[in-house]
Motif scaffolding. Structure first.
Motif, PDB file in Angstrom:
ATOM      1  N   LYS A 230       0.513   4.370   0.794  1.00 51.91           N
ATOM      2  CA  LYS A 230       0.491   5.484   1.500  1.00 51.91           C
ATOM      3  C   LYS A 230       1.793   5.035   2.725  1.00 51.91           C
ATOM      4  O   LYS A 230       1.361   6.084   3.919  1.00 51.91           O
ATOM      5  N   GLN A 231       1.730   3.727   3.021  1.00 51.34           N
ATOM      6  CA  GLN A 231       2.914   3.586   3.797  1.00 51.34           C
ATOM      7  C   GLN A 231       4.533   3.648   3.845  1.00 51.34           C
ATOM      8  O   GLN A 231       4.845   3.471   4.113  1.00 51.34           O
TER       9      GLN A 231
ATOM     10  N   GLU B 297       0.956  -0.996  -0.519  1.00 49.78           N
ATOM     11  CA  GLU B 297       0.531   0.119   0.378  1.00 49.78           C
ATOM     12  C   GLU B 297       1.023   1.345  -0.104  1.00 49.78           C
ATOM     13  O   GLU B 297       1.854   1.052   0.895  1.00 49.78           O
TER      14      GLU B 297
END
Ligand SMILES: Nc1ccn([C@@H]2O[C@H](COP(=O)(O)OP(=O)(O)OP(=O)(O)O)[C@@H](O)[C@H]2O)c(=O)n1
Ligand SMILES: C[C@](O)(CO)[C@H](O)COP(=O)(O)O
Length: 226
Positions: free
Chosen positions: A153-154, A151
């Motif tokens: 956003k991490q 993911e």
């Protein structure tokens, strides 16, 4: 704030016949741009350049030409970045409670970024400048087959400066030697020792000059700053 600049690499990926930090970018050696930014950062009072003794004459002449006012010391480098930082830590003055470590090869970092990291390290034990990743990243196996898509956003791209409590960083380096850990940045040693490392928002332009293409991009970015 004390600043260590790892500058003891050989620049294999650049394919040059010498340390890439001595190559010219906009009519100055690459390392000169890094040093000018550190000199202009009001928070930095002491600079240790970790470099191979064979390059010291050239480094001394660059420092003299730039007429830098800050205290600068040359420290013998090691055979990996990790080892060079370890040498740098041993050479820090005894009153250094915190340290910033900044790759000589990141010659586009601004004085503001040094100052932001110097301020932030007063309130935590470890930090790194980093920027959010813009691409979709794939984890791929040895056969070129995608295994997963983390993911986004991490995901953050690590930069330098990286800042640390000196006593803790020394302990993490010693533990790294004891365990045989090989890492590409100092934050990774903190992570492996289970110590929190914070993110300070880095700069999109704070590239590490690694390949000839990066040199061309650095020329372009610096041309807009002059
Ligand atoms: N033995 C080493 C190897 C690297 N570095 C420094 O660590 C920074 C980041 O390393 P990298 O960009 O990988 O530099 P090189 O090792 O010179 O490049 P390459 O990996 O392509 O050989 C650079 O400022 C480099 O001079 C160092 O101080 N000591
Ligand atoms: C510390 C670093 O600059 C973070 O991006 C980087 O890990 C060091 O260089 P390398 O490209 O991993 O050799």
């Amino acid at each position: 704030m004390h600043l260590l600049i790892p500058a003891a690499g050989s620049g294999k990926r650049m394919g040059a016949d010498r340390n890439k930090l001595l190559l010219q970018v906009r009519s100055k050696p690459l390392i000169a741009w890094t040093l000018l930014a550190a000199e202009a950062a009001s928070s930095i009072s002491w600079i240790g350049i970790v470099s191979q003794p064979q390059d010291w004459d050239e480094f001394k002449s660059i420092i003299a030409d730039l007429k830098l006012k800050k205290t600068i010391e040359l420290i013998s480098g090691g055979s990996t970045r990790q080892e060079s930082v370890y040498h740098g830590l041993q050479a820090l003055p005894s009153n250094a409670a915190q340290v910033l470590i900044h790759d000589g090869a990141r010659c586009l970092a601004t004085p503001d970024l040094f100052n932001a990291c110097s301020e932030a390290i007063l309130y935590c034990s470890g930090l790194i400048a980093a920027v959010p990743v813009k691409d979709t990243i794939k984890v791929v196996d040895d056969n070129g087959i995608i295994k997963s898509t983390p993911e986004r956003k991490q995901l953050w791209a690590a930069q330098t400066p990286q800042g640390f409590d000196v006593k803790l960083l020394k302990k993490c380096h010693v533990e790294g030697i004891r365990q045989g850990w090989e890492v590409t940045d100092d934050a990774a040693l903190f992570e492996k020792c289970g110590i929190e490392v914070r993110i300070v928002l880095g700069e999109e332009t704070n590239l590490k000059i690694t390949t000839p293409q990066d040199l061309a991009i650095a020329e372009f970015i610096l041309s807009y700053r002059e």
